[in-house]
Design an enzyme around this catalytic site. Structure first.
Site, PDB file in Angstrom:
ATOM      1  N   HIS A 194       0.800  -1.220   0.000  1.00  0.00           N
ATOM      2  CA  HIS A 194       0.000   0.000   0.000  1.00  0.00           C
ATOM      3  C   HIS A 194       0.836   1.275   0.000  1.00  0.00           C
ATOM      4  CE1 HIS A 194      -3.353  -2.660   0.224  1.00  0.00           C
ATOM      5  NE2 HIS A 194      -4.009  -1.653  -0.307  1.00  0.00           N
ATOM      6  N   GLU A 436      -9.861 -12.136  -6.826  1.00  0.00           N
ATOM      7  CA  GLU A 436      -8.482 -11.976  -6.357  1.00  0.00           C
ATOM      8  C   GLU A 436      -8.004 -13.196  -5.589  1.00  0.00           C
ATOM      9  OE1 GLU A 436      -8.233  -8.464  -3.895  1.00  0.00           O
ATOM     10  OE2 GLU A 436     -10.147  -8.853  -2.938  1.00  0.00           O
ATOM     11  N   ASP A 460      -3.654  -9.009  -5.257  1.00  0.00           N
ATOM     12  CA  ASP A 460      -3.818 -10.188  -4.410  1.00  0.00           C
ATOM     13  C   ASP A 460      -3.806 -11.481  -5.220  1.00  0.00           C
ATOM     14  OD1 ASP A 460      -3.866  -9.308  -1.738  1.00  0.00           O
ATOM     15  OD2 ASP A 460      -5.818  -8.400  -2.069  1.00  0.00           O
ATOM     16  N   CYS A 507      -8.437  -3.977 -11.569  1.00  0.00           N
ATOM     17  CA  CYS A 507      -8.196  -2.786 -10.741  1.00  0.00           C
ATOM     18  C   CYS A 507      -6.908  -2.903  -9.923  1.00  0.00           C
ATOM     19  CB  CYS A 507      -9.388  -2.510  -9.832  1.00  0.00           C
ATOM     20  SG  CYS A 507      -9.735  -3.847  -8.693  1.00  0.00           S
TER      21      CYS A 507
HETATM   22  C1  PEP Z   1      -5.979  -6.030  -5.578  1.00  0.00           C
HETATM   23  O1  PEP Z   1      -5.833  -6.914  -4.744  1.00  0.00           O
HETATM   24  O2  PEP Z   1      -5.530  -6.087  -6.742  1.00  0.00           O
HETATM   25  C2  PEP Z   1      -6.694  -4.787  -5.232  1.00  0.00           C
HETATM   26  C3  PEP Z   1      -6.964  -3.892  -6.162  1.00  0.00           C
HETATM   27  O3  PEP Z   1      -7.028  -4.570  -3.945  1.00  0.00           O
HETATM   28  P1  PEP Z   1      -6.004  -4.112  -2.780  1.00  0.00           P
HETATM   29  O4  PEP Z   1      -4.739  -3.668  -3.457  1.00  0.00           O
HETATM   30  O5  PEP Z   1      -6.685  -3.025  -2.049  1.00  0.00           O
HETATM   31  O6  PEP Z   1      -5.841  -5.357  -1.984  1.00  0.00           O
HETATM   32 MG    MG Z   2      -6.974  -6.954  -2.917  1.00  0.00          MG
END
Ligand code: PEP
Ligand code: MG
Length: 587
Positions: A194, A436, A460, A507
């Site tokens: 993140h 995911e 993920d 995404c």
């Molecule tokens: C992902 O896992 O690709 C996603 C977009 O969600 P996050 O990065 O918030 O886990």
């Molecule tokens: Mg995710």
């Protein structure tokens, strides 16, 4: 001083140069503030005043304790008074203010840290324990200088700084909405942690996985952060500085090329339309989504609501934020992802040990199903906001039809309660899932019958498919978006959705890397969702290629055996299709 180059994992593109600030896990955060020569006496006076004030405070406490027959404890404060009267410490601070021309709070915090370090190494136990007194007094003086609130607040940074941390948690980075933070770098972390996602959102360069940057860098060291290559340069030589100044100009020119396509559609030369959406971490970022002509919000990560606070967000508070976002995107889809707590994101107000919601454990939809009250509050807020635009709901971490049905049953209860209360909401609101977890991709044919749309969370999906922790720098090489195992799952998901006439988006961070976005389009993905600042670059790519070329690439890539071969072919294809644009890795 010698130039030192550290190599880490590129996390967010761009170049920044400036002074370092080490965000260690200290009790307080006090950042440097440059002062003028003529302000030196003022700073010294401020410091002396704070000492006097603190002394009075301590004497008051001592008196109160003696009155309350707590005399024995009151003696503790004698030690605090001794720290305050320590000539060497005071002179150290005054000397450094005169020499370094920085605010007295920062210099004092540095001197206190130095003293605490010296005392913590003393063998004599009694003296060693004085560290606590030093820190306590330090805290009191700082509170008197800048206020309790600001002692924890990165938002109060007033000088341009590069933040260096061992790790920056999503809650740390969420408090970094400050234009004076010009780059981040961390010892640990991977390409889709993140820290990386947040840096892209903020538009600042970032490097993760530098291993021991916090040991090699001192506060106020001059640094260059090259987020494209993952290079961090400490004390750069004049030649290096000049080189990077030129590189910065090149990047500005590179970005300038996209302005003319701002309000044109993301359509390939042979007429294939791809939708480009924005990812949001906070409601306020919707302005950036609009400025970059996002066609909707493909992923609104709502967990940031639950961080950095001691209470839970109320329904009303969430409703206001969701309504704001949906109203800012009139006529466009806004996909709100329900709470995805877990992994590296956790709710501050719940006293749950972190290890309980590890990446593999009690997280995201699993947590929401186990705590239906928290889940219902959020669903009610989303449904209420759906009355004001085109909202959609998306559940994270669905592993199969059972999770989806359980979540939908709770959603139905919330719908019924709103009907009872005569509160309007969109009865046709679409409910989709994130794909995911590998089992969701494997059962995409089944899930596509029960879900209105799919959004593939590659961040993920890659970690769970390859059994590689996405925030671990030790295994960063194994975290391969192009791995044939990952690509097969993506292809399977896309095809299964299309059989049922459902749309598929991506995404995860794969969507904003031009060569991987090219590949995803070739595999039939209908839309891509990414940080707003990447949209124009991806649009440029889409408008410069033919869909047939992207499909050809996808066909070829699905025959390859390794992730490296896939990435190389995708990169080379992009360079051949659009010579010069992305080849210099200027982006
Ligand atoms: C992902 O896992 O690709 C996603 C977009 O969600 P996050 O990065 O918030 O886990
Ligand atoms: Mg995710």
């Amino acid at each position: 001083m010698k130039e030192i180059v550290l190599k880490g994992i590129p996390a967010a593109p761009g170049i920044a140069s400036g002074l370092a600030f080490i965000l260690d896990k200290q009790e307080y955060i006090v950042t440097p503030r440059a002062i003028l020569e003529k302000e030196v006496p003022i700073e010294i006076a401020r410091f002396e005043e704070a000492l006097i004030h603190t002394r009075q405070e301590i004497i008051e406490i001592k008196k109160k304790m003696s009155n309350e027959l707590l005399g024995e404890h009151a003696q503790l404060f004698d030690a605090h008074l001794l720290v305050l009267e320590d000539r060497a410490l005071i002179e150290d601070v005054v000397k450094r203010i005169k020499k370094e021309h920085l605010g007295c709070e920062y210099i004092f915090a540095e001197v206190i840290k130095k003293y605490a370090k010296i005392f913590s190494k003393i063998e004599d136990e009694y003296l060693r324990e004085r560290v606590t007194d030093i820190n306590d007094v330090g805290r009191r003086v700082l509170k008197n200088l800048i206020g309790e609130q600001k002692l924890h607040d990165l938002n109060s940074i007033t000088e341009a700084l590069i933040i260096i941390g061992h790790d920056l948690s999503p809650s740390d980075t969420a408090s970094m909405y400050n234009k004076n933070i010009i780059a981040f770098a961390t010892d640990i972390g991977g390409r889709t942690s993140h820290t990386a996602i947040m840096a892209k959102t903020l538009g600042v360069p970032a490097i993760v996985g530098l291993k021991d940057a916090t040991l090699q860098i001192q506060n106020q060291d001059y640094l260059i952060v090259d987020g494209r290559k993952g290079l961090l340069i400490i004390n750069p030589e004049a030649e290096t500085i000049a080189f990077y100044e030129k590189e910065k100009n090149r990047i500005e020119e590179f970005k300038g090329q996209f302005q003319d396509i701002k309000n044109l559609p993301a359509e390939t030369i042979d007429g294939h339309r791809v939708k480009l959406f924005a990812n949001l971490e906070l409601a306020d970022e919707v302005d950036s989504a609009r400025e970059n002509f996002a066609e909707g919000i493909g992923l609104y990560r709502t967990e940031f609501f639950y961080m950095n606070r001691t209470d839970m967000p109320t329904e009303e508070e969430q409703f206001v934020a969701y309504k704001k976002v949906v109203e800012a995107m009139p006529g466009m889809d806004v996909i709100i992802r329900t709470l995805d707590l877990g992994g590296d994101k956790f709710i501050s107000s719940l006293q749950i040990p972190k290890e309980m919601y590890a990446y593999w454990g009690w997280r995201a939809i699993r947590f929401c199903l186990a705590c239906p009250d928290i889940f219902k509050t959020q669903l009610r807020a989303i449904l209420r906001a759906s009355h004001y635009g085109k909202l959609r709901i998306m559940y994270p971490m669905i592993s199969g039809a059972e999770d989806l049905r359980k979540a939908n049953a709770i959603l139905d209860e919330v719908r019924a309660s709103l009907r009872r209360d005569k509160i309007p909401f969109d009865e046709n609101l679409m409910v989709g899932i994130m794909v995911e977890v590998p089992s969701a991709a494997m059962t995409a044919d089944l899930l596509a019958k029960e879900s209105a749309f799919f959004s593939i969370g590659t961040n993920d999906l890659i970690q769970y498919t390859l059994a590689v922790d996405r925030v671990n720098e030790q295994t960063a090489d194994l975290y391969q978006p192009g791995h044939p195992g990952v690509l097969r799952l993506i292809k399977r998901t896309v095809d299964a959705a299309h059989v049922e006439g459902k749309e598929v988006s991506v995404c995860g961070e794969m969507a904003n890397e031009p060569h991987l976005a090219l590949l995803l389009i070739g595999m039939g993905v209908d839309s891509l969702s990414m940080s707003s600042l990447s949209i124009l670059q991806i649009k440029k790519m889409v408008r410069s290629i033919k869909y047939s070329d992207a499909k050809n690439l996808a066909d070829k890539v699905l025959q390859l055996s390794t992730g490296h071969e896939v990435e190389t072919l995708a990169n080379n294809t992009l360079k051949d299709l659009i010579p010069g644009l992305f080849s210099s890795k200027t982006e």
